[in-house]
Design a protein around this motif. Structure first.
Motif, PDB file in Angstrom:
ATOM      1  N   ARG A 141       0.999  -1.081  -0.562  1.00 36.79           N
ATOM      2  CA  ARG A 141       0.399  -0.104  -0.295  1.00 36.79           C
ATOM      3  C   ARG A 141       0.864   1.252  -0.446  1.00 36.79           C
ATOM      4  O   ARG A 141       0.732   2.448  -0.746  1.00 36.79           O
ATOM      5  CB  ARG A 141      -1.128   0.049   1.332  1.00 36.79           C
ATOM      6  CG  ARG A 141      -2.103  -1.018   1.176  1.00 36.79           C
ATOM      7  CD  ARG A 141      -2.941  -1.534   1.629  1.00 36.79           C
ATOM      8  NE  ARG A 141      -4.159  -2.406   1.654  1.00 36.79           N
ATOM      9  CZ  ARG A 141      -5.163  -2.545   2.100  1.00 36.79           C
ATOM     10  NH1 ARG A 141      -4.508  -1.780   3.415  1.00 36.79           N
ATOM     11  NH2 ARG A 141      -5.872  -3.285   2.242  1.00 36.79           N
ATOM     12  N   THR A 145       0.770   4.102  -2.863  1.00 31.37           N
ATOM     13  CA  THR A 145       0.606   5.218  -2.798  1.00 31.37           C
ATOM     14  C   THR A 145       1.625   6.805  -3.250  1.00 31.37           C
ATOM     15  O   THR A 145       1.463   7.407  -3.424  1.00 31.37           O
ATOM     16  CB  THR A 145      -0.315   5.509  -1.413  1.00 31.37           C
ATOM     17  OG1 THR A 145      -0.986   4.418  -0.219  1.00 31.37           O
ATOM     18  CG2 THR A 145      -0.658   6.903  -1.072  1.00 31.37           C
ATOM     19  N   ILE A 149       1.302   8.955  -5.805  1.00 37.08           N
ATOM     20  CA  ILE A 149       1.398  10.978  -5.443  1.00 37.08           C
ATOM     21  C   ILE A 149       2.270  11.240  -6.409  1.00 37.08           C
ATOM     22  O   ILE A 149       2.484  12.326  -6.910  1.00 37.08           O
ATOM     23  CB  ILE A 149       1.877  10.964  -4.653  1.00 37.08           C
ATOM     24  CG1 ILE A 149       0.686  10.507  -2.663  1.00 37.08           C
ATOM     25  CG2 ILE A 149       2.984  12.149  -3.671  1.00 37.08           C
ATOM     26  CD1 ILE A 149       1.750  10.593  -2.093  1.00 37.08           C
TER      27      ILE A 149
ATOM     28  N   PRO B  16      -5.471   2.448  -0.850  1.00 36.27           N
ATOM     29  CA  PRO B  16      -5.540   2.824   0.304  1.00 36.27           C
ATOM     30  C   PRO B  16      -5.942   4.028   0.639  1.00 36.27           C
ATOM     31  O   PRO B  16      -5.004   4.467   1.167  1.00 36.27           O
ATOM     32  CB  PRO B  16      -4.069   1.781   1.007  1.00 36.27           C
ATOM     33  CG  PRO B  16      -3.396   2.224  -0.264  1.00 36.27           C
ATOM     34  CD  PRO B  16      -4.066   2.509  -2.112  1.00 36.27           C
ATOM     35  N   MET B  19      -4.013   5.584   3.771  1.00 37.17           N
ATOM     36  CA  MET B  19      -2.858   5.625   4.190  1.00 37.17           C
ATOM     37  C   MET B  19      -2.660   6.918   3.988  1.00 37.17           C
ATOM     38  O   MET B  19      -1.085   8.221   3.460  1.00 37.17           O
ATOM     39  CB  MET B  19      -1.710   4.513   3.442  1.00 37.17           C
ATOM     40  CG  MET B  19      -1.693   3.201   4.400  1.00 37.17           C
ATOM     41  SD  MET B  19      -0.213   3.821   5.961  1.00 37.17           S
ATOM     42  CE  MET B  19       1.194   4.811   5.420  1.00 37.17           C
ATOM     43  N   GLY B  20      -2.723   6.740   2.222  1.00 35.71           N
ATOM     44  CA  GLY B  20      -2.089   7.962   1.106  1.00 35.71           C
ATOM     45  C   GLY B  20      -2.958   9.967   1.990  1.00 35.71           C
ATOM     46  O   GLY B  20      -1.581  10.510   1.032  1.00 35.71           O
ATOM     47  N   ARG B  23       0.140  10.700   4.176  1.00 34.71           N
ATOM     48  CA  ARG B  23       0.702  10.832   3.862  1.00 34.71           C
ATOM     49  C   ARG B  23       0.867  11.750   2.645  1.00 34.71           C
ATOM     50  O   ARG B  23       1.610  13.055   2.979  1.00 34.71           O
ATOM     51  CB  ARG B  23       1.841   9.881   2.728  1.00 34.71           C
ATOM     52  CG  ARG B  23       2.023   8.480   3.133  1.00 34.71           C
ATOM     53  CD  ARG B  23       2.641   7.177   2.290  1.00 34.71           C
ATOM     54  NE  ARG B  23       3.879   7.935   0.943  1.00 34.71           N
ATOM     55  CZ  ARG B  23       4.870   7.764   1.231  1.00 34.71           C
ATOM     56  NH1 ARG B  23       5.206   6.534   2.352  1.00 34.71           N
ATOM     57  NH2 ARG B  23       5.324   7.834   0.383  1.00 34.71           N
ATOM     58  N   THR B  24      -0.001  12.286   2.044  1.00 34.71           N
ATOM     59  CA  THR B  24       0.107  13.314   1.569  1.00 34.71           C
ATOM     60  C   THR B  24      -0.154  14.745   2.545  1.00 34.71           C
ATOM     61  O   THR B  24       0.401  15.457   2.277  1.00 34.71           O
ATOM     62  CB  THR B  24      -1.513  13.019   0.294  1.00 34.71           C
ATOM     63  OG1 THR B  24      -1.183  12.041   0.343  1.00 34.71           O
ATOM     64  CG2 THR B  24      -0.894  14.287  -0.176  1.00 34.71           C
ATOM     65  N   PHE B  27       3.493  15.519   3.663  1.00 31.40           N
ATOM     66  CA  PHE B  27       4.425  16.096   2.747  1.00 31.40           C
ATOM     67  C   PHE B  27       4.139  17.678   2.442  1.00 31.40           C
ATOM     68  O   PHE B  27       4.771  18.190   2.738  1.00 31.40           O
ATOM     69  CB  PHE B  27       4.391  15.228   1.404  1.00 31.40           C
ATOM     70  CG  PHE B  27       5.612  14.081   1.110  1.00 31.40           C
ATOM     71  CD1 PHE B  27       6.894  14.611   1.277  1.00 31.40           C
ATOM     72  CD2 PHE B  27       5.306  12.956   0.855  1.00 31.40           C
ATOM     73  CE1 PHE B  27       7.207  13.263   1.147  1.00 31.40           C
ATOM     74  CE2 PHE B  27       6.267  11.622   1.211  1.00 31.40           C
ATOM     75  CZ  PHE B  27       6.820  12.479   1.097  1.00 31.40           C
ATOM     76  N   LEU B  28       2.684  17.606   2.222  1.00 28.87           N
ATOM     77  CA  LEU B  28       2.234  19.214   2.434  1.00 28.87           C
ATOM     78  C   LEU B  28       3.025  20.065   3.226  1.00 28.87           C
ATOM     79  O   LEU B  28       3.556  20.906   3.211  1.00 28.87           O
ATOM     80  CB  LEU B  28       0.455  19.191   2.285  1.00 28.87           C
ATOM     81  CG  LEU B  28       0.670  19.054   0.525  1.00 28.87           C
ATOM     82  CD1 LEU B  28      -1.081  18.593   0.885  1.00 28.87           C
ATOM     83  CD2 LEU B  28       1.061  20.074   0.136  1.00 28.87           C
ATOM     84  N   PHE B  31       6.637  20.650   3.944  1.00 26.01           N
ATOM     85  CA  PHE B  31       6.189  21.883   2.146  1.00 26.01           C
ATOM     86  C   PHE B  31       6.333  23.055   2.971  1.00 26.01           C
ATOM     87  O   PHE B  31       7.088  23.767   3.061  1.00 26.01           O
ATOM     88  CB  PHE B  31       6.208  21.419   1.305  1.00 26.01           C
ATOM     89  CG  PHE B  31       7.025  20.746   0.206  1.00 26.01           C
ATOM     90  CD1 PHE B  31       8.455  20.712  -0.161  1.00 26.01           C
ATOM     91  CD2 PHE B  31       5.812  19.308   0.022  1.00 26.01           C
ATOM     92  CE1 PHE B  31       9.125  19.551  -0.381  1.00 26.01           C
ATOM     93  CE2 PHE B  31       6.948  18.717  -1.453  1.00 26.01           C
ATOM     94  CZ  PHE B  31       7.973  19.081  -1.024  1.00 26.01           C
TER      95      PHE B  31
END
Lengths: 332, 567
Positions: A141, A145, A149, B16, B19-20, B23-24, B27-28, B31
């Motif tokens: 997963r 992902t 991205i 998924p 989770m995604g 993570r996003t 990261f955002l 930054f």
């Protein structure tokens, strides 16, 4: 085999002719002319001056005649002169023999794309295999992902953020261009580092965006292969799992990748407009974009023809690659 | 190779999401923290930043000026070039006979002086003596003659020959005297000789100029010489020590090609370039920090250009002067300047730039007045009879489309504000943005438009014969709105036939009065140029013609010099 090759090569000729004919007509159908840059909204120009300019560029003749003239030159491998105001030969703008190899447009784009392609293959194939063998686990997963991205993120946005971080705030990497201002005064090692440091961000951004396609492709191939009977047989023989995957399954899963390799041949010289613009890289993408905007017909046709030839050759190479790699296809 | 899309055999899978998302978000957040951190943003550059803004220091030779540019020059022979980048670099290498002073009067460049005969038909130029081309050959009247002959040659693909076709006779009187005779007096004649960049005749004589190497390896006698041109990357110019107005202080002028303006702005912050043109938002907001105030100097002056909305005067709606005036009253120009240009511009009242000699400050201004607009429309017969909020006349609703070119955000935003303002007085406006070539060829040239939003760059000479004269309405000509007024025709003719500035001024003042009354264009705004230059450069004197006119006199005091290049 020789007969097959000859037949394929002969088939390419009408295809190529068709491609160039259609391209030629389409770009001439687009409104505007190469002389527009000199004449448009320029109050100092008279209709006579406009006609004079169009005559100099040969634009007063019917399109079909212009195509004939172009074709006559191209069979002698003469791509003609660019229609932009500098009037340089098309080939010289793509591959300037007077410049060092590292500064020629085609070489720059080719190297950059080759580098990111190698990185994509080196990273995406292991990701694809491992996420297939660890299907539906946390690892699968996370990598899925991650690559998506990269796929979904606009490359110009990522590029700008990285430039801000590494170029302005941390001051570690150069922001744009191919080499520094003081390049000529650097030592050999310094020059190599200078070139490399300019490549880090562009190669990273373009590879990150390209991971998804290949890794997902690899994953699905692998999933298909490990369900095959012969893999079950290998496991039943008691072979270690590593050997089953990397010796028996992996090779078969790699086969379709040959198609991808063949198809990426033209992409190697294509270059991406957005990407080359944002990093200030003087490559083919930029050149092509500029020629389209200024309606530089000979330049556009030159690049399109080279691209078409490479696509056709790439297809042929992919087919040949299959024949070499897969005995099932060879016997047919 | 970017973004392969070979999903042919892909099995179905589920993203998924949870989770995604994390993570996003992570990261955002990372930054954003980096990007917004104020301590980072105002971090002063380590080198030479102490006392940068206050120290003046003595003029000294040395250092490099790196200018960022979006477009790459195409060819450095000005008469063959069409893009502004080419002209801007070639301007440092070549000279004309005359040039504009900071107050827009004409002064000598390669010509030391000149005489104009009382009837205005003969101009005699007395050229500078002892000026040498970069290859050591002396400059003479033959070079001027060569330039003239080349530009009027049928085989030369140039767009600038028109002014020179008015010349009846050109002659070389002696090595340093050049005389031209005109058929009719032609006021822009004198300054046209400033636009003709003099080429080295001894290198080009008898050769095809388009095949010449000179376009990429120019030999001139201006303040700079081209040393290196790396295609798509940079042009490096070295100062010409024997320049006739004295050796320029800055040793190297580097023109760096960076096609993306966001990247260019980052390069400015990182020290990769010293000078660039800022966008309004960069000027007012992004450079309004301690770091920029300490390390850079910003300039602001009106450009020689204006943006306008032009009506197709053949269209039934816009034939009536009252309708055009009503639209003039319904638009708030200062609002457009404030919103679209962040205040970096001046509302325009006519086709000239404020504070220049042809500009008439006392014309009808059309202050924002929607009531007056409605009243004028009513007089012209436009009323909302069916109660749908849109004015109508003889059953036709007042609806029209503003065309503009794609990719110009300023124009698109301006059109949007106009749309909103006109809706308030009952006029329905659509906006359509078109690709440039299609816009010009299929709509402007064919007169297939109701109104267009465009801009004109204007020359420093006030002659605008081609834009307003009633004889210039054919396809591909510039009076595309079909404007026709016999008095304006006569004044335009008069303005270009006399050299007397007071006479010309009278003619152009009257033209502006007429245009302000008849309103064939709504003159919207004159945008400002907003360049930024690193603070170590001294000797910059802003003027109505910009800042770069005295580039050879800019200098960096010795202790502030940054770039030292190997020769």
């Amino acid at each position: 085999m020789v007969l097959y090759l000859a037949k394929r090569l002969l088939e390419m000729i009408p295809t190529l002719l068709g491609i160039t004919l259609i391209s030629f007509f389409i770009i001439h159908l687009a409104p505007g002319k190469p002389t527009d840059i000199l004449t448009e909204l320029n109050p100092k120009i008279t209709p006579e001056a406009r006609e004079r300019l169009e005559k100099i560029y040969g634009l007063d003749k019917p399109v079909i005649v212009q195509y004939g003239l172009w074709l006559k030159r191209i069979v002698r491998l003469d791509f003609g002169e660019s229609f932009s105001t500098d009037r340089r030969p098309v080939m010289e703008k793509i591959w300037d023999r007077k410049q060092p190899l590292l500064d020629r447009r085609l070489f720059i784009t080719f190297m950059l794309n080759l580098l990111s392609m190698v990185i994509i293959f080196l990273v995406a194939i292991p990701i694809g295999i491992t996420s297939a063998t660890h299907q539906n686990t946390l690892y699968d997963r996370i990598t899925t992902t991650g690559v998506f991205i990269g796929f979904a993120m606009p490359s110009f946005w990522l590029a700008l953020l990285l430039m801000m971080l590494f170029g302005v705030y941390l001051d570690l990497l150069p922001i744009s261009g191919l080499k520094s201002m003081n390049y000529d005064s650097l030592s050999v090692a310094g020059r190599i580092w200078d070139r490399l440091s300019h490549l880090i961000l562009p190669v990273f951004v373009s590879s990150f965006g390209g991971l998804a396609g290949l890794s997902r492709y690899m994953r699905s191939n692998m999933l298909e292969v490990i369900r095959q009977d012969y893999v079950t047989v290998a496991r039943a023989k008691g072979l270690p799992e590593n050997e089953v995957i990397y010796r028996h399954a992996f090779r078969n899963a790699l086969l379709p990748i040959i198609t991808l390799l063949g198809l990426s041949v033209p992409g190697l010289i294509g270059g991406s407009v957005i990407f080359e613009n944002i990093f200030g890289i003087p490559g083919m993408g930029q050149l092509f974009y500029m020629s389209v905007m200024t309606r530089d017909y000979t330049m556009i046709m030159g690049i399109l023809t080279i691209g078409a030839i490479l696509t056709l050759l790439g297809n042929l190479l992919a087919d040949l690659g299959y024949m070499l790699a897969d005995p099932r296809i060879r016997t047919k | 190779m970017e973004k392969m899309s070979s999903f042919g055999k892909m099995p179905s899978f589920s993203l998924p999401f949870t989770m995604g998302k994390y993570r996003t978000v992570f990261f955002l957040a990372l930054f954003l923290i980096i990007a917004l951190s104020p301590s980072c943003k105002d971090r002063p550059k380590a080198v030479n930043s102490t006392g940068l803004e206050n120290s003046t220091g003595e003029p000294a030779y040395g250092d490099s000026l790196i200018e960022g540019t979006i477009g790459e020059p195409s060819i450095l022979i000005p008469m063959l070039a069409g893009d502004s980048a080419s002209h801007s670099v070639a301007g440092l290498i070549f000279n004309g006979l005359v040039k504009y002073d900071t107050d827009l009067s004409v002064i000598g460049d390669l010509a030391e002086s000149w005489d104009i005969s009382p009837d205005g038909l003969v101009i005699t130029f007395h050229l500078r003596k002892g000026v040498k081309w970069a290859d050591g050959v002396e400059f003479t009247a033959d070079d001027v003659m060569f330039g003239y002959k080349t530009i009027i040659d049928e085989k030369t693909p140039t767009a600038y020959s028109e002014d020179f076709r008015q010349v009846k006779k050109a002659e070389v009187l002696d090595r340093h005297t050049f005389r031209v005779t005109y058929e009719k007096p032609f006021a822009p004649a004198l300054t046209s000789w400033g636009n003709l960049a003099i080429l080295p005749g001894h290198l080009l004589e008898g050769k095809d100029i388009t095949k010449s190497d000179l376009g990429r390896n120019p030999v001139g006698m201006g303040p700079y010489r081209l040393r290196k041109w790396a295609a798509g990357q940079e042009l490096v110019l070295d100062s010409y020590h024997d320049y006739f107005e004295g050796r320029p202080y800055i040793d190297h002028y580097i023109y760096r090609v960076i096609p993306d303006s966001a990247t260019m702005f980052l390069e400015l912050q990182a020290g990769g370039i010293d000078m660039m043109g800022l966008t309004p938002i960069q000027y007012t907001k992004q450079t309004n920090t301690v770091f920029f105030r300490k390390n850079f100097q910003k300039f602001r002056y009106p450009t020689f250009a204006y943006t306008h909305m032009a009506f197709n005067l053949r269209h039934p709606f816009f034939k009536d002067k009252r309708v055009r005036q009503a639209i003039g009253y319904a638009i708030d120009k200062s609002e457009i300047v404030d919103v679209v240009l962040f205040g970096l511009g001046t509302p325009a009242t006519g086709p000239y730039v404020p504070n220049t000699w042809p500009y008439n400050p006392d014309v009808k201004k059309y202050e924002y007045n929607p009531e007056k607009a409605k009243q004028l429309l009513k007089e012209a017969g436009w009323e909302d009879t069916d109660g749908d909020g849109i004015l109508d006349k003889d059953g036709n609703p007042f609806k029209f489309t503003i065309l503009t070119n794609m990719g110009n955000t300023l124009r698109k935003n301006t059109a949007t504000i106009i749309q909103w303002r006109l809706e308030k007085i009952g006029i329905k406006v659509d906006i359509r943005a078109l690709e440039w070539s299609a816009f010009i060829n299929n709509f402007i040239d064919k007169k297939r438009f109701e109104a267009v939003l465009l801009g004109w760059s204007i020359g420093l000479d006030p002659d605008q014969y081609d834009i307003w004269h009633s004889s210039k309405t054919k396809e591909k000509e510039f009076n595309f709105i079909s404007y026709s007024n016999p008095e304006v025709d006569e004044l335009l003719e008069k303005g270009r036939r006399t050299f007397d500035i007071e006479e010309r001024k009278k003619a152009y003042f009257r033209i502006q009065e007429i245009l302000a009354d008849e309103l064939p264009y709504i003159f919207l705004y004159v945008p400002d140029a907003t360049p930024i230059v690193h603070a170590r450069f001294k000797g910059i004197k802003p003027s109505p013609i910009g800042i770069s006119y005295n580039l050879p006199k800019w200098y960096v005091p010795e202790k502030l010099q940054r770039h030292r290049m190997e020769p």
